[in-house]
Motif scaffolding. Sequence first.
Motif, PDB file in Angstrom:
ATOM      1  N   THR A   1      -3.619   9.019  -4.538  1.00  0.00           N
ATOM      2  CA  THR A   1      -3.921   7.846  -3.707  1.00  0.00           C
ATOM      3  C   THR A   1      -3.959   8.226  -2.235  1.00  0.00           C
ATOM      4  N   GLU A   2      -3.057   9.109  -1.836  1.00  0.00           N
ATOM      5  CA  GLU A   2      -3.047   9.549  -0.443  1.00  0.00           C
ATOM      6  C   GLU A   2      -4.353  10.236  -0.071  1.00  0.00           C
ATOM      7  N   GLN A   3      -4.896  11.019  -1.006  1.00  0.00           N
ATOM      8  CA  GLN A   3      -6.157  11.695  -0.728  1.00  0.00           C
ATOM      9  C   GLN A   3      -7.290  10.683  -0.509  1.00  0.00           C
ATOM     10  N   ALA A   4      -7.310   9.648  -1.323  1.00  0.00           N
ATOM     11  CA  ALA A   4      -8.333   8.612  -1.155  1.00  0.00           C
ATOM     12  C   ALA A   4      -8.150   7.859   0.155  1.00  0.00           C
ATOM     13  N   LEU A   5      -6.907   7.526   0.485  1.00  0.00           N
ATOM     14  CA  LEU A   5      -6.643   6.788   1.717  1.00  0.00           C
ATOM     15  C   LEU A   5      -6.948   7.618   2.958  1.00  0.00           C
ATOM     16  N   ASN A   6      -6.826   8.922   2.846  1.00  0.00           N
ATOM     17  CA  ASN A   6      -7.193   9.776   3.983  1.00  0.00           C
ATOM     18  C   ASN A   6      -8.659   9.586   4.352  1.00  0.00           C
ATOM     19  N   VAL A   7      -9.488   9.238   3.357  1.00  0.00           N
ATOM     20  CA  VAL A   7     -10.902   8.962   3.612  1.00  0.00           C
ATOM     21  C   VAL A   7     -11.081   7.529   4.107  1.00  0.00           C
TER      22      VAL A   7
ATOM     23  N   ARG B   1       0.832  -1.207   0.000  1.00  0.00           N
ATOM     24  CA  ARG B   1       0.000   0.000   0.000  1.00  0.00           C
ATOM     25  C   ARG B   1       0.862   1.251   0.000  1.00  0.00           C
ATOM     26  N   ARG B   2       1.885   1.267   0.845  1.00  0.00           N
ATOM     27  CA  ARG B   2       2.758   2.443   0.910  1.00  0.00           C
ATOM     28  C   ARG B   2       3.506   2.655  -0.405  1.00  0.00           C
ATOM     29  N   ASN B   3       3.828   1.554  -1.082  1.00  0.00           N
ATOM     30  CA  ASN B   3       4.574   1.655  -2.335  1.00  0.00           C
ATOM     31  C   ASN B   3       3.815   2.411  -3.422  1.00  0.00           C
ATOM     32  N   VAL B   4       2.477   2.377  -3.367  1.00  0.00           N
ATOM     33  CA  VAL B   4       1.691   3.062  -4.404  1.00  0.00           C
ATOM     34  C   VAL B   4       1.062   4.351  -3.876  1.00  0.00           C
ATOM     35  N   THR B   5       1.533   4.812  -2.738  1.00  0.00           N
ATOM     36  CA  THR B   5       0.978   6.026  -2.140  1.00  0.00           C
ATOM     37  C   THR B   5       2.040   7.120  -2.130  1.00  0.00           C
ATOM     38  N   SER B   6       1.992   7.987  -3.134  1.00  0.00           N
ATOM     39  CA  SER B   6       2.945   9.100  -3.204  1.00  0.00           C
ATOM     40  C   SER B   6       2.517  10.200  -2.247  1.00  0.00           C
ATOM     41  N   PRO B   7       3.465  10.815  -1.546  1.00  0.00           N
ATOM     42  CA  PRO B   7       3.125  11.923  -0.642  1.00  0.00           C
ATOM     43  C   PRO B   7       2.367  13.031  -1.379  1.00  0.00           C
TER      44      PRO B   7
END
Length: 274
Positions: free
Chosen positions: A240-246, A230-236
């Motif tokens: 993807t980070e915006q979606a994961l924040n939800v 998951r972290r590998n496909v989550t750029s700062p």
Amino acid sequence: MSEKLTRPLLLIGCGKMGGAMLDGWLKSGVAAAGVHIVDPTGAAPFQGRDRVTIHAGADDLPDDLDPEVVVLAVKPQQMDDVLAPLARFAGPETLFVSVAAGKTIGYFERMLGAEAAIVRAMPNTPAAIGRGITVCCPNEVCSAGQKALAERLLKAVGEAETVEDEALIDAVTGLSGGGPAYTFLLIECMAKAGVEAGLPDALAAKLALHTVAGAGELAIQSDEEPAELRRNVTSPKGTTEQALNVLMREQDGLGPLMTEAIAAATRRSKELAG
């Protein structure tokens, strides 16, 4: 343990799950001693198959039949009627394997007797394509060879694990037993969200399906943990980070929802077991 049964296998019920398992056994060669099927619908896909004999009811079984394994693949509400004519096979030399939800080892010991060797198993529907995951629990009568045999049979349709604590089967039911339905719902929700974001229906459905299937296969084949993938496909500060924040919100994100859902399924499994 022999890789193949030396005595026939008796399959009670040849619906989707029973049929999937039987197909795996025939392909793997584990049922080389032959299979007797009891299914009132006729088990049409297996008619004419080598070493397969189909019976409309248990009363039609040969008097001299001595099965090495009896696999119970009928609905839980049918089990009382199904077991009565099968009690003659019960004993330490014949292994009973049940894939019926909610039916405990204690239930089968009451119905078949204290000397019956019993394995309770909880598979899931990807067994139909050989990608299932099953957890099984043996009773104290089962020998080491019978435990290994149960795993061998269950691995013909995917992965299999053995636990000694039957209480874990309720949580297994909640997680992997119902897990395919949760995954299908995820695909539905992703596709619907894609449509809401402006994608055509067909494209959104295809993207959701192949994303979930591909991510699952990547997780299986990778040496990295899902969290690292998951972290590998989550750029700062990326999309993807915006979606994961939800999705990862502490109070109402996917984590708390999934915990609540599996807990509810686990409770229901305990209720069904009585």
